[in-house]
Design a protein around this motif. Structure first.
Motif, PDB file in Angstrom:
ATOM      1  N   GLU A  52      65.479 117.443 -28.069  1.00 13.53           N
ATOM      2  CA  GLU A  52      65.624 117.765 -26.639  1.00 13.53           C
ATOM      3  C   GLU A  52      65.274 118.993 -26.449  1.00 13.53           C
ATOM      4  O   GLU A  52      65.233 120.123 -24.863  1.00 13.53           O
ATOM      5  N   ASP A  53      66.384 120.178 -27.049  1.00 16.69           N
ATOM      6  CA  ASP A  53      66.363 121.283 -26.641  1.00 16.69           C
ATOM      7  C   ASP A  53      66.662 122.352 -28.167  1.00 16.69           C
ATOM      8  O   ASP A  53      66.194 123.302 -28.181  1.00 16.69           O
ATOM      9  N   GLY A  54      66.771 121.709 -29.401  1.00 11.86           N
ATOM     10  CA  GLY A  54      65.967 122.507 -30.878  1.00 11.86           C
ATOM     11  C   GLY A  54      67.117 123.561 -30.703  1.00 11.86           C
ATOM     12  O   GLY A  54      67.630 123.531 -32.133  1.00 11.86           O
ATOM     13  N   THR A  55      68.294 122.052 -30.744  1.00 17.07           N
ATOM     14  CA  THR A  55      70.253 122.556 -31.030  1.00 17.07           C
ATOM     15  C   THR A  55      70.026 121.870 -32.867  1.00 17.07           C
ATOM     16  O   THR A  55      70.049 121.305 -33.031  1.00 17.07           O
ATOM     17  N   ILE A  56      70.665 123.613 -33.961  1.00 16.84           N
ATOM     18  CA  ILE A  56      70.788 122.917 -34.379  1.00 16.84           C
ATOM     19  C   ILE A  56      72.202 122.128 -35.085  1.00 16.84           C
ATOM     20  O   ILE A  56      72.814 122.398 -34.829  1.00 16.84           O
ATOM     21  N   PHE A  63      78.107 116.245 -34.489  1.00 14.89           N
ATOM     22  CA  PHE A  63      77.481 114.390 -35.601  1.00 14.89           C
ATOM     23  C   PHE A  63      78.237 113.446 -34.985  1.00 14.89           C
ATOM     24  O   PHE A  63      77.565 112.784 -34.571  1.00 14.89           O
ATOM     25  N   LEU A  64      79.124 113.971 -35.208  1.00 19.82           N
ATOM     26  CA  LEU A  64      80.228 112.036 -34.334  1.00 19.82           C
ATOM     27  C   LEU A  64      79.801 112.643 -32.886  1.00 19.82           C
ATOM     28  O   LEU A  64      80.123 111.402 -32.726  1.00 19.82           O
ATOM     29  N   LYS A  71      67.381 111.971 -30.510  1.00 17.72           N
ATOM     30  CA  LYS A  71      67.196 112.173 -31.532  1.00 17.72           C
ATOM     31  C   LYS A  71      66.618 113.230 -32.113  1.00 17.72           C
ATOM     32  O   LYS A  71      67.129 114.442 -31.495  1.00 17.72           O
ATOM     33  N   PHE A  72      66.256 113.516 -33.496  1.00 19.26           N
ATOM     34  CA  PHE A  72      66.527 114.533 -34.770  1.00 19.26           C
ATOM     35  C   PHE A  72      64.866 114.943 -34.450  1.00 19.26           C
ATOM     36  O   PHE A  72      64.027 114.091 -34.481  1.00 19.26           O
TER      37      PHE A  72
END
Length: 312
Positions: A52-56, A63-64, A71-72
């Motif tokens: 959705e916004d490209g956050t790494i 992640f948890l 979505k990745f």
């Protein structure tokens, strides 16, 4: 006790196909994504970003905290993510410069053209010149690895090129108005002379100066180019050299049909485009000749090049 599995959706940057993956940790998600998306081992390790916004996403705790069905986007080595459409929420930007459409990326692409060869200024469209003029001086200096005073001179030169094209356009408009006035004057005098010798009935036919071609010939030119040709005065001055070449390659009858002009007017336009392109290429050739005599250097020094532009 084994960690709970989290449902995730993964896809490639330039792909449209999504895959469902269940993973208990970020490392497991990376491994599974690499396999299911068939990413070459030579292009690992991959980077996972939020679609959705490209956050790494590179922290296990983060992640948890993400909800299920997040979505990745899986990015292989040297790939970068960028949003291309605010409507869809996710998009993948091709590495090809042809697909770059953001304002920030556009000026950097144009700046790289100047870094390769400053004579590309001559071949640019008026829109491209304005984009580079509007870039903050500090940003352009950093991109081109030049001092800000030199960038100021460069942007002044770009503005002069733009101004000269506008002056040339206005001169052509004035000339066209003058020729049109002469034509109208000749037409009035001709009609006055005819009225004295020809019966009134024969004066009912008026030459509209246009001809309909009933042809449905197709054109390969983009809507943007056609709009510029139809709406802008002296349109050959606002197009870049690639667009000028496209106009020249176009079938004259197809061009006339697309613009709803008569064939003679379309031929005049192509002739004007040919002259403008030839002039620009001649200017580039002249600069390359200067370059070859500049102490055997591969490129003409910035100061010398810009000074030569100011003298013209």
């Amino acid at each position: 006790m084994a960690a709970a599995l989290k449902r995730c959706l993964v896809r490639r940057r330039d792909g449209r196909e999504q895959h469902g993956v269940a993973a208990s940790c970020l490392r497991e998600l990376r491994d599974k994504a690499s396999g299911i998306l068939a990413i070459d081992k030579a292009r690992e390790p991959i980077t996972l970003v939020l679609a959705e916004d490209g956050t790494i996403v590179d922290d296990e705790d983060y992640f948890l905290c993400l909800p299920s069905n997040t979505k990745f986007v899986a990015l292989a080595k040297n790939e970068k993510w960028s949003s291309k459409s605010l409507d869809s929420g996710t998009a993948w930007l091709s590495e090809s410069v042809d697909e770059v459409d953001s304002a920030a990326e556009k000026w950097k692409q144009l700046a790289r053209q100047l870094k390769d060869d400053l004579s590309n200024i001559i071949l640019m469209s008026e829109e491209d010149l304005q984009v580079l003029i509007d870039v903050p001086r500090s940003d352009l200096a950093e991109e081109l690895a030049q001092s800000q005073p030199k960038i100021q001179v460069l942007q002044d030169t770009l503005q002069q090129v733009l101004d000269r094209r506008e002056e040339e356009r206005q001169s052509r408009q004035l000339l066209e108005l003058y020729l049109e006035a002469l034509k109208n004057e000749d037409s009035i005098l001709s009609k006055v002379a005819e009225s004295e010798t020809v019966p009134r009935k024969e004066m009912d036919v008026v030459d509209t100066g246009t001809s309909s071609t009933g042809t449905s010939a197709k054109t390969a030119l983009s809507d943007q180019i056609l709009a510029a040709l139809k709406e802008k005065p002296a349109p050959e001055l606002c197009l870049d050299s690639q667009d000028l070449e496209l106009v020249l390659k176009e079938d004259t009858q197809a061009l006339a049909s697309a613009l709803r002009w008569d064939k003679q007017k379309a031929e005049a336009l192509q002739q004007a485009c040919d002259q403008e392109l030839s002039k620009r290429l001649q200017q580039v050739q002249t600069l390359h000749s200067l370059r070859s005599t500049s102490k055997g250097k591969k490129t003409l020094p910035w100061g010398d090049w810009l000074s030569s532009k100011h003298k013209k």
